[in-house]
Scaffold this active site. Sequence first.
Site, PDB file in Angstrom:
ATOM      1  N   LYS A 109       0.825  -1.215   0.000  1.00  0.00           N
ATOM      2  CA  LYS A 109       0.000   0.000   0.000  1.00  0.00           C
ATOM      3  C   LYS A 109       0.859   1.265   0.000  1.00  0.00           C
ATOM      4  CE  LYS A 109      -4.291  -1.941   1.599  1.00  0.00           C
ATOM      5  NZ  LYS A 109      -3.926  -3.381   1.685  1.00  0.00           N
TER       6      LYS A 109
HETATM    7  C1  LIG Z   1      -4.488  -4.417   0.998  1.00  0.00           C
HETATM    8  C2  LIG Z   1      -3.722  -5.674   0.856  1.00  0.00           C
HETATM    9  C3  LIG Z   1      -4.085  -6.689  -0.074  1.00  0.00           C
HETATM   10  C4  LIG Z   1      -5.324  -6.586  -0.928  1.00  0.00           C
HETATM   11  O1  LIG Z   1      -5.218  -5.614  -1.939  1.00  0.00           O
HETATM   12  P1  LIG Z   1      -6.524  -5.041  -2.680  1.00  0.00           P
HETATM   13  O2  LIG Z   1      -6.038  -3.903  -3.473  1.00  0.00           O
HETATM   14  O3  LIG Z   1      -7.472  -4.622  -1.563  1.00  0.00           O
HETATM   15  O4  LIG Z   1      -7.098  -6.140  -3.497  1.00  0.00           O
HETATM   16  C5  LIG Z   1      -3.274  -7.797  -0.193  1.00  0.00           C
HETATM   17  N1  LIG Z   1      -2.178  -7.959   0.582  1.00  0.00           N
HETATM   18  C6  LIG Z   1      -1.796  -7.029   1.486  1.00  0.00           C
HETATM   19  C7  LIG Z   1      -0.588  -7.278   2.320  1.00  0.00           C
HETATM   20  C8  LIG Z   1      -2.549  -5.856   1.656  1.00  0.00           C
HETATM   21  O5  LIG Z   1      -2.166  -4.932   2.565  1.00  0.00           O
END
Ligand SMILES: *Cc1c(COP(=O)(O)O)cnc(C)c1O
Length: 477
Positions: free
Chosen positions: A120
């Site tokens: 993120k």
């Molecule tokens: C947020 C997140 C996801 C999922 O991603 P999306 O964009 O919501 O599909 C997968 N793995 C981790 C470690 C995350 O923080």
Amino acid sequence: MKYISTRGLSPAKTFTEILLGGLAPDGGLYLPEKYPQVTRAELDAWRNLSYADLAFAVLSKFADDIPAGDLKRIIDKTYTPAVYCNTRAGSNARDITPLRTLEPGLHSLELSNGPTLAFKDMAMQLLGNLFEYVLDKQRDELNILGATSGDTGSSAEYAMRGKRGIRVFMLSPLGKMSHFQTAQMFSLQDPNIFNIAIRGVFDNAQDIVKAVSNDHAFKAKHKIGTVNSINWARVSAQIVYYFKGYFAATKSNDEQVAFSVPSGNFGNICAGHIARMMGLPIGQLILATNENDVLDEFFRTGVYRPRGADHTYHTSSPSMDISKASNFERFIFDLAGRDAAKVRELWSRVEAGSAFDIKGTPYWDALPQFHFASGKSCHADRIKTIRELWEEYGVMIDTHTADGLKVGLEQRRPSLPLICLETAQPAKFEETIREALGREPERPAGLEGIENLPQRVVVMVADVHAVKDFITQHAAG
Ligand SMILES: *Cc1c(COP(=O)(O)O)cnc(C)c1O
């Protein structure tokens, strides 16, 4: 470039006009009115660019109302090795998203070298710099309110810390995050970051955020905003690493690849879908879910059946524990040939708590053209995959990445090189690593003693008024 709503009833806007907002006024999500196309000559020219230069090439096509010099400066400041320095042994921070080749034709793309060790950061760090830039120009301020069970909250705080004109009020359930995640958030001493631990569970924190957001007078008076995963700038920033990963895993632009993506809110893989629509040679987009399989069910059966929050399983890949996928509407808009009336009809059912089924319609027949595959993974699969990767390649992966690898290996077409997106580092999920490997996860240098740092947090009961009072006291403007 203008942005339109998936529900078709909002006026078209520019990139900076939608930057600070969330949903379109008609309840839809913004998308470019047409996806910019990448020519073969551009692909050839982009192949050897640095991450920052590639990000500028891609994002210039979307953020075309920011002067090029300003955008370049913002991107150079964001995608620098100094920010993505939490690499693991053997990886080069200069690559920002290093590609690790496990064996010929099988790679992992490391997206979790940023400050909070989750992918993120890739988008949120850009958002922080874009917000600061735009607020500065408008001489305005923003108070970001959010609820988190881990990754999103810390990523938002590390992106917004010390930014002029921005404050973050982040609610989390007291005692429910991992020690590492708690320490990451609560050890921040920046005066513009406010950690609020709520006595309750994540849903209590989430309900408070919803209640405050529905108080339109309070929201306007205190300039309350969000940074959730439907934000278009976040999605667009994620498109870049699909290009980067493709170039790193191939020798020429004649080759095709597959990506496997651990998915929750469909934000990450939505960026892959858009990269493919722009002309990146992606032969397969493999969507992986955990036990919360609402998206896997859709790609297998044509039924989209969001669950209630009380039917969400709490799993060992917690950042994928979602009951409905907030970005999914963007994909359905494309699948439906960009028919906004159709999207309105389908989401009127979703919003009434029901499901929709596209089996037997032209939309189901169109689905193969979008090159998706899907599968799901459970706790036992994660343990097994983490163990196998460690034993076969000496590589330690986290629980979310394990979901992606398991499904990727199951669904891949043998002719395509597979790039598994690594969405977090194992250090964040110690308990499961201990269960799988009987040892502690590796931690990037500098984060060893993070649990011992002084913590800054206020504890509150789950009460909207208490949170509003706190915001009123601390949010000037
Ligand atoms: C947020 C997140 C996801 C999922 O991603 P999306 O964009 O919501 O599909 C997968 N793995 C981790 C470690 C995350 O923080």
